[in-house]
Enzyme design. Structure first.
Site, PDB file in Angstrom:
ATOM      1  N   ASP A  66     -24.509 -18.428  80.105  1.00  0.00           N
ATOM      2  CA  ASP A  66     -23.385 -18.492  79.169  1.00  0.00           C
ATOM      3  C   ASP A  66     -23.850 -18.891  77.764  1.00  0.00           C
ATOM      4  O   ASP A  66     -24.819 -19.628  77.612  1.00  0.00           O
ATOM      5  CB  ASP A  66     -22.351 -19.501  79.690  1.00  0.00           C
ATOM      6  N   GLY A  67     -23.138 -18.392  76.756  1.00  0.00           N
ATOM      7  CA  GLY A  67     -23.400 -18.811  75.381  1.00  0.00           C
ATOM      8  C   GLY A  67     -23.955 -17.716  74.473  1.00  0.00           C
ATOM      9  O   GLY A  67     -24.323 -18.004  73.328  1.00  0.00           O
ATOM     10  N   HIS A  97     -25.824 -10.718  73.278  1.00  0.00           N
ATOM     11  CA  HIS A  97     -26.051 -10.240  74.648  1.00  0.00           C
ATOM     12  C   HIS A  97     -27.463  -9.665  74.790  1.00  0.00           C
ATOM     13  O   HIS A  97     -28.109  -9.819  75.829  1.00  0.00           O
ATOM     14  CB  HIS A  97     -25.002  -9.202  75.037  1.00  0.00           C
ATOM     15  N   GLU A 115     -13.520 -11.327  85.710  1.00  0.00           N
ATOM     16  CA  GLU A 115     -12.610 -11.702  84.607  1.00  0.00           C
ATOM     17  C   GLU A 115     -13.110 -11.176  83.247  1.00  0.00           C
ATOM     18  O   GLU A 115     -12.344 -11.130  82.280  1.00  0.00           O
ATOM     19  CB  GLU A 115     -12.455 -13.227  84.535  1.00  0.00           C
ATOM     20  N   TRP A 163     -13.620  -8.325  82.269  1.00  0.00           N
ATOM     21  CA  TRP A 163     -12.950  -7.085  81.831  1.00  0.00           C
ATOM     22  C   TRP A 163     -11.888  -7.369  80.786  1.00  0.00           C
ATOM     23  O   TRP A 163     -11.423  -6.452  80.103  1.00  0.00           O
ATOM     24  CB  TRP A 163     -12.301  -6.372  83.030  1.00  0.00           C
ATOM     25  N   LEU A 189     -39.844 -11.962  94.887  1.00  0.00           N
ATOM     26  CA  LEU A 189     -38.603 -12.581  94.411  1.00  0.00           C
ATOM     27  C   LEU A 189     -37.395 -11.688  94.699  1.00  0.00           C
ATOM     28  O   LEU A 189     -37.403 -10.502  94.400  1.00  0.00           O
ATOM     29  CB  LEU A 189     -38.697 -12.811  92.891  1.00  0.00           C
ATOM     30  N   ARG A 238     -18.070 -25.859  84.142  1.00  0.00           N
ATOM     31  CA  ARG A 238     -17.237 -25.239  85.188  1.00  0.00           C
ATOM     32  C   ARG A 238     -18.008 -24.106  85.848  1.00  0.00           C
ATOM     33  O   ARG A 238     -19.049 -23.669  85.364  1.00  0.00           O
ATOM     34  CB  ARG A 238     -15.928 -24.717  84.595  1.00  0.00           C
TER      35      ARG A 238
HETATM   36  C1  IPE Z   1     -19.058 -16.807  83.029  1.00  0.00           C
HETATM   37  O1  IPE Z   1     -18.995 -16.965  81.664  1.00  0.00           O
HETATM   38  C2  IPE Z   1     -19.437 -15.400  83.381  1.00  0.00           C
HETATM   39  C3  IPE Z   1     -20.797 -15.009  83.029  1.00  0.00           C
HETATM   40  C4  IPE Z   1     -21.717 -15.784  82.523  1.00  0.00           C
HETATM   41  C5  IPE Z   1     -21.126 -13.630  83.320  1.00  0.00           C
HETATM   42  P1  IPE Z   1     -17.622 -16.800  80.851  1.00  0.00           P
HETATM   43  O2  IPE Z   1     -17.970 -17.030  79.433  1.00  0.00           O
HETATM   44  O3  IPE Z   1     -16.998 -15.511  81.206  1.00  0.00           O
HETATM   45  O4  IPE Z   1     -16.764 -17.982  81.453  1.00  0.00           O
HETATM   46  P2  IPE Z   1     -15.462 -18.697  80.870  1.00  0.00           P
HETATM   47  O5  IPE Z   1     -14.478 -17.626  80.553  1.00  0.00           O
HETATM   48  O6  IPE Z   1     -15.885 -19.449  79.648  1.00  0.00           O
HETATM   49  O7  IPE Z   1     -15.017 -19.630  81.952  1.00  0.00           O
HETATM   50  C1  IPE Z   2     -22.169 -14.991  78.569  1.00  0.00           C
HETATM   51  O1  IPE Z   2     -22.016 -15.248  77.210  1.00  0.00           O
HETATM   52  C2  IPE Z   2     -22.302 -13.521  78.865  1.00  0.00           C
HETATM   53  C3  IPE Z   2     -21.152 -12.916  79.548  1.00  0.00           C
HETATM   54  C4  IPE Z   2     -20.087 -13.565  79.949  1.00  0.00           C
HETATM   55  C5  IPE Z   2     -21.199 -11.497  79.791  1.00  0.00           C
HETATM   56  P1  IPE Z   2     -20.603 -15.240  76.514  1.00  0.00           P
HETATM   57  O2  IPE Z   2     -20.376 -13.878  75.942  1.00  0.00           O
HETATM   58  O3  IPE Z   2     -19.563 -15.740  77.422  1.00  0.00           O
HETATM   59  O4  IPE Z   2     -20.864 -16.275  75.325  1.00  0.00           O
HETATM   60  P2  IPE Z   2     -19.825 -17.291  74.718  1.00  0.00           P
HETATM   61  O5  IPE Z   2     -19.294 -18.121  75.838  1.00  0.00           O
HETATM   62  O6  IPE Z   2     -18.755 -16.470  74.049  1.00  0.00           O
HETATM   63  O7  IPE Z   2     -20.634 -18.093  73.741  1.00  0.00           O
HETATM   64 MG    MG Z   3     -18.861 -17.616  77.775  1.00  0.00          MG
END
Ligand code: IPE
Ligand code: IPE
Ligand code: MG
Length: 236
Positions: A16-17, A33, A63, A65, A127, A190
């Protein structure tokens, strides 16, 4: 860091991030990404070197999508680019690619790229690299319940005999050990519907580092933290 007995057998990562990384650097979200894919490459390679058996990464949730068509399309294009460029090396490194999630409904080029990767690496013994794609933990459990209910309906199973192992076996991760360690980057505390059945006794590691900045050193810090955890599994 060298391979040791306390190394987790199964590491799962909520990557995430990417979006916040892009914002921080003043570039489009899709560049975040892309940078995330570069981080993933490093972590896959390091996992193999460290002798980790299973690496499961959350790439796209059921989610996700809800995001704009542009972002969703871009994420899958980046996935295709990565798969096509990396599959040869992954195969050489004896990595076995598995997909967790229903990937029949993702864009055609991505569906084909991941199906090819799964097929090409199916006999590899190194792996096990699980990519959670259009994955949701509740969706996974629902599918398992439907499958088992169908077997009950057809007289192949008696509901009274159902065991926890039967549910585990009917999940996308059937036959794999539960994750020992779940890492989430970017400071969110979470699970976001990731491996909600399998995480019953997982250790959690949260870091503020944004996924594109999560490098080998950050990964080894997480693994190091795991080696200091005392796991009881309800015993004493
Ligand atoms: C979780 O991250 C899904 C992935 C890393 C693919 P999200 O960014 O979608 O999660 P929420 O919406 O902050 O909970
Ligand atoms: C995680 O990064 C990648 C996916 C959920 C596909 P995010 O795109 O959720 O990055 P933030 O949370 O917006 O920083
Ligand atoms: Mg995110």
């Amino acid at each position: 860091m060298s391979e040791s007995l306390t190394m987790p057998a199964h590491v799962a990562v909520i990557m995430d991030g990417n979006g916040r990384w892009a914002k921080k650097h003043g570039v489009p979200r899709l560049s975040g990404h892309k940078a995330g894919m570069e981080a993933l490459k490093k972590i896959v390679r390091r996992s193999g070197e460290l002798g980790i058996d299973y690496l499961t990464v959350y790439a796209f949730s059921t989610e996700n999508w809800k995001r704009s068509e542009e972002e969703v399309g871009g994420i899958f294009r980046i996935l295709v680019y990565y798969m096509e460029r990396e599959i040869r090396e992954l195969h050489q490194e004896n990595v076995k690619v598995n997909i967790l999630g229903d990937y029949s409904i993702i864009p055609e080029a991505a569906r084909k790229a991941v199906a090819d990767a799964v097929e090409k690496t199916k006999n590899n013994t190194g792996l096990q690299f699980n990519i959670a794609l259009n994955y949701g933990g509740r969706d996974e459990i629902l599918r398992a319940v439907k499958k088992i209910a169908g077997e009950v309906r057809d007289g192949k199973r008696d509901p009274e005999d159902l065991k926890e192992e039967d549910i585990s076996a009917a999940l996308y991760t059937g036959g794999m050990p539960d994750p020992d360690l779940i890492i989430r980057t970017s400071g969110e505390l979470r699970l976001s519907n990731f491996l909600i059945w399998q995480c019953a006794y997982s250790e959690f590691y949260f870091t503020d580092t944004l996924w594109p900045d999560f490098d080998e050193k950050a990964y080894e810090e997480a693994l190091q933290a795991f080696t200091h955890r005392k796991r009881n599994f309800g015993g004493r």
